[in-house]
Enzyme design. Structure first.
Site, mmCIF file in Angstrom:
data_model
loop_
_atom_site.group_PDB
_atom_site.id
_atom_site.type_symbol
_atom_site.label_atom_id
_atom_site.label_comp_id
_atom_site.label_asym_id
_atom_site.label_seq_id
_atom_site.Cartn_x
_atom_site.Cartn_y
_atom_site.Cartn_z
ATOM 1 N N SER A 217 0.669 6.690 -5.940
ATOM 2 C CA SER A 217 1.943 7.515 -5.563
ATOM 3 C C SER A 217 1.581 8.531 -4.492
ATOM 4 C CB SER A 217 2.626 7.800 -6.467
ATOM 5 O OG SER A 217 3.767 8.340 -6.002
ATOM 6 N N ARG B 261 9.441 3.266 -12.023
ATOM 7 C CA ARG B 261 8.250 3.816 -13.155
ATOM 8 C C ARG B 261 9.097 4.831 -13.846
ATOM 9 N NH1 ARG B 261 4.349 6.764 -9.659
ATOM 10 N NH2 ARG B 261 3.638 7.465 -11.678
ATOM 11 N N LYS C 72 1.315 8.335 0.122
ATOM 12 C CA LYS C 72 2.272 9.368 1.183
ATOM 13 C C LYS C 72 1.328 10.268 1.736
ATOM 14 C CE LYS C 72 4.570 10.933 -2.634
ATOM 15 N NZ LYS C 72 4.456 10.221 -3.688
ATOM 16 N N ASP D 51 6.628 3.163 -2.322
ATOM 17 C CA ASP D 51 6.296 4.407 -3.453
ATOM 18 C C ASP D 51 7.562 4.725 -3.807
ATOM 19 O OD1 ASP D 51 5.003 6.410 -4.944
ATOM 20 O OD2 ASP D 51 6.037 7.708 -3.382
ATOM 21 N N HIS E 92 -2.249 19.340 -2.255
ATOM 22 C CA HIS E 92 -1.331 18.729 -2.930
ATOM 23 C C HIS E 92 -1.396 19.244 -4.141
ATOM 24 C CE1 HIS E 92 1.416 15.692 -4.526
ATOM 25 N NE2 HIS E 92 0.599 15.656 -5.631
#
Length: 444
Positions: free
Chosen positions: A183, A168, A187, A161, A82
């Site tokens: 967040s 947000r 996921k 999320d 990620h």
């Protein structure tokens, strides 16, 4: 239980119990608690933070707010990479097929671009026919058959999320490290992976410009992943200039294909090799980073990763011919070179501005429902530290119309700072954060 009292409790710095967190999050998701109370809770977290227990509970509640994919029947450790996002960051397109070829099952639920950073799914969907929306059975089947699946986030994965992120975005709480961590991890863990390699970007083109905040986020991500029994390593890497030479969806797909065949830019290739080596190490496929890098280099040189990419794209509906002959991919009708107005050395690139200008061209989204043009973008010809002569080409604009290019030329010239003094290129890899405390990057 009373939402007002719980928000007040958090605002005043007290720790919420697990059942109190559950009451708030489930209420936000099912709509029984109004958005203004959710916004107040987010602001309280922004200023007060979360305790380790609160953060663990929040991640788990968000993860379990939707489907959690069970990949336990697929052998070997499943590892995902990620990135926190940057300009020209197409690493996932290159790294995923390489590590999948090396025997690492790679499930990826990736995002679309928003703001100045591009999204992996937008890049893949620029390939005609590619399907990023798979059902969970299709997701599992793709991973079992090809060792790699890359899809977009569905409404059934961590819906908490999606709702909280939307709030947000309009309540000035995006920068909260605990909220960022919850967040990302909610996921990622819902996709069923056993471990993660995090690439946290810093620099003027990154979501986080400051090194101290990036290090805190990297530590928070790895520590909380491990609390859930996951393997995790993070890197702090440079985004003070675009990664590679291209910005824009089809342009980046072409660069990824070239890199998979050993013809990519040095910075893009080097970071792919390092993050790929880390992935192989986490998965237990090698016993050192050096051997991991050698394996990734081998899979680039023999084009095995490239062939895996084609196989995966075709399995998800993409047309093989466009991967074998990328010049067949659609191209922007207008191209214009932006040239230097003086000689010297390229000292700085305003990467954030370049990213925002690519959005103006249509390569990215100003809003979540904006349409994008996959053909437009920029190709860089110079990077920081390069010698520049007067009238050298700095960048080529790929645009939908001449009017679009005319508006940008003078703005783009201002994003490049050229000086008489030579400057070393920025260090690409700043830190590696593993099970040990953070330490500056060492080749080991």
């Amino acid at each position: 239980m009373n939402a007002y009292q719980l928000i007040k409790k958090k605002r005043d710095g007290a720790e919420l119990f697990d059942n109190e967190m559950e009451y708030l999050i489930s209420g936000f998701v099912d709509g029984s608690l109004p958005d203004y109370q959710a916004a107040a809770f987010l602001m309280a977290v922004y200023f007060r933070g979360l305790t380790p227990r609160e953060l663990h509970t929040l991640i788990e509640l968000m993860m379990k707010s939707g489907d959690v994919i069970d990949l336990s029947l697929i052998p070997d450790k499943k590892i995902d990479k990620h990135s926190t996002g940057g300009v020209g960051d197409k690493i996932s397109l290159i790294l995923a097929p390489l590590v999948a070829t090396a025997g690492v099952p790679t499930p990826m639920i990736s995002g679309r671009g928003l703001g100045h950073t591009g999204g992996t799914i937008d890049k893949l969907e620029s390939i005609p026919g590619y399907r990023a929306n798979l059902s969970i059975p299709e997701f599992k089947k793709q991973l079992q058959q090809h060792n790699l699946v890359i899809v977009g986030q569905s409404d059934r994965i961590a819906p908490a999320d999606k709702k909280l992120y939307a709030l947000r975005d309009v309540t000035a709480t995006i920068e909260s490290l605990p909220l960022i961590t919850s967040s990302i991890l909610s996921k990622k863990m819902a996709e069923g992976a056993d471990g993660f390699v995090f690439d946290v970007k810093i620099g003027n083109g990154a979501f986080m410009a400051e090194e101290t905040q990036a290090v805190k986020l990297a530590n928070m991500l790895t520590e909380n992943a491990r609390r859930f029994g996951k393997s995790a390593t993070a890197y702090i890497t440079d985004m003070s200039q675009p990664l590679g030479l291209t910005i824009g969806n089809i342009l980046e797909v072409k660069e990824a294909l070239a890199t998979l065949q050993g013809q990519g830019p040095k910075d893009l290739t080097r970071l792919t090799e390092q993050l790929g080596a880390e992935t192989l190490l986490l998965a237990g496929k090698v016993d050192s980073l050096e051997k991991g890098r050698e394996r990734i280099q081998e899979l680039i040189s023999n084009r095995a990763g490239y062939l895996k990419f084609i196989e995966t794209i075709e399995a998800q509906g993409g047309k093989r011919i466009f991967m074998e002959e990328p010049d067949r991919l659609p191209t922007a009708p207008v191209k214009m070179d932006v040239r230097s107005t003086r000689r010297g050395f390229l000292q700085r690139i305003d990467t954030l501005d370049l990213g925002l200008m690519s959005v103006k061209l249509g390569a990215g989204r100003r809003h979540i429902d904006s349409e994008i043009d996959p053909t437009v973008g920029f190709v860089l010809h110079k990077k920081i530290g390069d010698r520049v002569e007067h009238d050298h080409i700095l960048l080529t604009i790929h645009a939908a119309s001449q009017a679009d290019t005319d508006k940008l030329v003078s703005q783009i010239q201002k994003t490049f700072t050229i000086s008489d003094q030579f400057i070393d290129p920025p260090e690409l890899i700043k830190y590696r954060i593993s099970d040990n405390p953070i330490y500056p990057w060492l080749v080991s």
